[in-house]
Enzyme design. Structure first.
Site, PDB file in Angstrom:
ATOM      1  CG  HIS A 117      -0.223   0.434   2.805  1.00 57.28           C
ATOM      2  ND1 HIS A 117      -0.031   1.238   3.636  1.00 57.28           N
ATOM      3  CD2 HIS A 117       0.042  -0.793   3.440  1.00 57.28           C
ATOM      4  CE1 HIS A 117       0.247   0.771   4.205  1.00 57.28           C
ATOM      5  NE2 HIS A 117       0.286  -0.130   4.030  1.00 57.28           N
ATOM      6  CG  ASP A 119      -3.291   3.989   2.314  1.00 60.88           C
ATOM      7  OD1 ASP A 119      -2.439   2.756   2.105  1.00 60.88           O
ATOM      8  OD2 ASP A 119      -4.282   3.859   3.577  1.00 60.88           O
ATOM      9  CG  ASP A 150       3.059   1.155   7.695  1.00 56.77           C
ATOM     10  OD1 ASP A 150       2.393   0.481   7.061  1.00 56.77           O
ATOM     11  OD2 ASP A 150       2.531   2.057   8.517  1.00 56.77           O
ATOM     12  CD  GLU A 184      -2.290  -1.334   5.485  1.00 61.64           C
ATOM     13  OE1 GLU A 184      -2.650  -1.897   6.682  1.00 61.64           O
ATOM     14  OE2 GLU A 184      -2.294   0.151   6.039  1.00 61.64           O
ATOM     15  CD  GLU A 185      -1.206   2.587   7.234  1.00 65.92           C
ATOM     16  OE1 GLU A 185      -2.381   2.723   8.390  1.00 65.92           O
ATOM     17  OE2 GLU A 185      -0.055   2.859   7.258  1.00 65.92           O
ATOM     18  CG  ASP A 213       1.590  -3.244   5.443  1.00 71.65           C
ATOM     19  OD1 ASP A 213       2.275  -1.635   6.010  1.00 71.65           O
ATOM     20  OD2 ASP A 213       0.706  -2.809   5.391  1.00 71.65           O
ATOM     21  CG  HIS A 462       0.450   3.328  12.147  1.00 73.97           C
ATOM     22  ND1 HIS A 462      -0.035   2.916  12.693  1.00 73.97           N
ATOM     23  CD2 HIS A 462       1.809   3.057  11.183  1.00 73.97           C
ATOM     24  CE1 HIS A 462      -1.200   2.038  11.939  1.00 73.97           C
ATOM     25  NE2 HIS A 462       0.154   2.114  10.819  1.00 73.97           N
TER      26      HIS A 462
END
Length: 495
Positions: A117, A119, A150, A184-185, A213, A462
């Site tokens: 991903h 995003d 990520d 995804e997030e 991931d 994150h």
């Protein structure tokens, strides 16, 4: 008779003609690492935050940029429309398209599908970043930027792995497909339906699915073979028709907050034991083999303690800690909506409060059963309070756990690739978090899945100052190049 000894050398020549030219590929990757860093810089510069609807144009631009990179490599590329997103105010917004790509369609070869991903989580300089989160910054061999680990660098590493074969005019050892999404997030909106819709087309000839991931547990490379699921609950207690003054009404009404705190306290003991009947009984027992695997994993308890900023953990030994991080369920209480939480004081009795808590799922738990167990248990506990207030329990997420067999030939191929590049065996690890798409791929396509991380244990996904080390990015690209070759040696039947 003279010819007999010559045969082995002829066979040797034939076999080495098709031998894996890892050294050439590794040298190519090393010599192009600046280009790879610049490609990552371009991708990091796009604020592809899927949670912020005001950044949706950036997200669309990110998907177009990804598709264009794959097109320029000669891939068969599609931007798949996955519909619209309904916002809380009733408006709708186009979801970012999912990029699919294919390199090679030789029916004599195995086919792998790489999921990733592009995003990212939200990030602002004022959140505590040392550098601009959208300007890739190289400090002491670490590449800082939101989405670096990520999941933008791993996605690029896979693309560059395919590109390396092409640049050296080497045939890809397997057919390679990509599925790259942009939501995804925030829960992968639209992706499950797209996988279901393309099960008999795009996914029909896929033998194996690869997800990169996630991250390593320590400085030792890792292969991930399991993730926990998650059941997320709201428990709402409603009483008076409006908020009340605690001086005027305190002592005369049964307060919803007191009821809510009372029932929350019955979910888990101070030592971490889940008190909801049936939950612990459903958990698959820890086998001797699994215990031995955990014993061999490289994991520094003191480092883990320092990283989390606590002076005491729930368990003091490595096996118990890893087991409770990965393969046992846990209850976490996340917050209470409707409660007063601003700075200062306010003498209020809230009329309605909603607790938010979740239970991480592990084999052999079933979210539908967990929903019933939690709902029944909280209602029985609440009934004993003989409160006039009303309790409503809802489960808003029910994601199943995912578990693979670490002895499967796909993992053996992964171990061989790690050994070739890093000259060590990988740790076989599980993730405490949830990657729902793994379970979707497994249930819908019925294909074997491997999680092959290249992110470092200290990448800060994150978090503020997220980074991907240059070492992991470049060596990770070599790992992917090597893995494609190792997978090509598997038999078609090993699905």
């Amino acid at each position: 008779q003279m010819n007999v000894p010559v045969l082995p050398s002829i066979l040797l020549l034939i076999s080495t003609a098709h031998a894996f030219q890892y050294t050439e590929l590794a040298q190519y990757i090393d010599s192009h690492q600046e280009e790879y860093v610049e490609a990552l810089r371009d991708w990091i510069a796009i604020e592809s935050d899927s949670s912020n609807v005001l950044k949706r144009a950036e997200l669309h631009r990110m998907m177009d940029m990804t598709a264009q990179k794959l097109r320029l490599m000669g891939g068969t590329v599609e931007l798949v429309d996955v519909g619209e997103q309904e916002l809380p105010d009733g408006q709708t917004l186009a979801l970012p398209k999912v990029v699919t790509a294919q390199f090679g369609n030789d029916s004599n070869k195995l086919t792998v599908c790489v999921y990733g991903h592009v995003d990212v989580q939200p990030a602002k300089l004022e959140d505590g970043w040392a550098t601009d989160p959208y300007n890739l910054t190289d400090i002491n061999g670490n590449l800082y930027g939101r989405g670096a680990s990520d999941n933008k660098a791993p996605v690029l590493a896979w693309i560059h792995a395919v590109e390396a074969y092409q640049a050296l005019n080497m045939e890809l050892p397997v057919n390679v497909k990509f599925v790259i999404e942009g939501m995804e997030e925030t829960g992968s909106n639209g992706l499950d339906a797209m996988i279901m819709a393309q099960r008999d087309t795009f996914f029909s000839d896929v033998d194996y699915i690869i997800i990169s991931d996630c991250g390593w547990l320590s400085r030792r490379p890792a292969l991930t073979y399991g993730t926990r699921g998650n059941c997320y609950f709201f428990a709402e207690v409603e009483g008076p028709k409006q908020d009340l003054h605690s001086g005027v009404y305190g002592g005369t009404v049964i307060e919803p907050m007191t009821d809510l705190i009372g029932i929350l306290d019955t979910l888990i003991s101070p030592s971490g034991t889940i008190l909801i009947p049936g939950i612990r009984e459903a958990v698959a027992p820890l086998s001797d083999d699994e215990w031995k695997m955990y014993q061999d994993i490289q994991f520094d308890i003191e480092n883990h303690k320092n990283k989390t900023g606590v002076n005491q953990l729930m368990y003091n030994n490595k096996v118990d800690l890893l087991a409770h991080m990965w393969r046992y369920p846990t209850v976490s209480i996340h917050g209470i909506e409707g409660a007063f939480s601003d700075p200062g004081t306010k003498t209020v009795i809230p009329a309605k409060v909603t607790a938010k808590f979740s239970i991480r799922q592990v084999p052999n738990m079933d979210p539908a059963m967990v929903k019933k167990q939690v709902t029944d248990y909280l209602h029985s506990v609440f009934a004993k309070r003989k409160s006039p207030n009303k309790l409503k329990v809802t489960m808003v997420i029910g994601a199943k756990p995912w578990l693979a067999d670490p002895q499967h030939p796909l993992y053996e191929a992964g171990k061989a690739a790690v050994n070739r590049v890093f000259n060590t065996d990988p740790d076989l690890i599980r993730e405490g978090g949830t990657i729902p798409i793994a379970r979707t791929f497994q249930d819908v396509t019925m294909k074997s899945i491997i999680m092959m991380p290249i992110g470092g244990f200290d990448d800060g996904m994150h978090s503020q100052n997220e980074k991907m080390s240059r070492y992991n990015y470049i060596e990770g690209t070599k790992l992917f190049v090597s893995f494609l070759y190792e997978v090509s040696k598997l038999k078609k039947t090993s699905v």
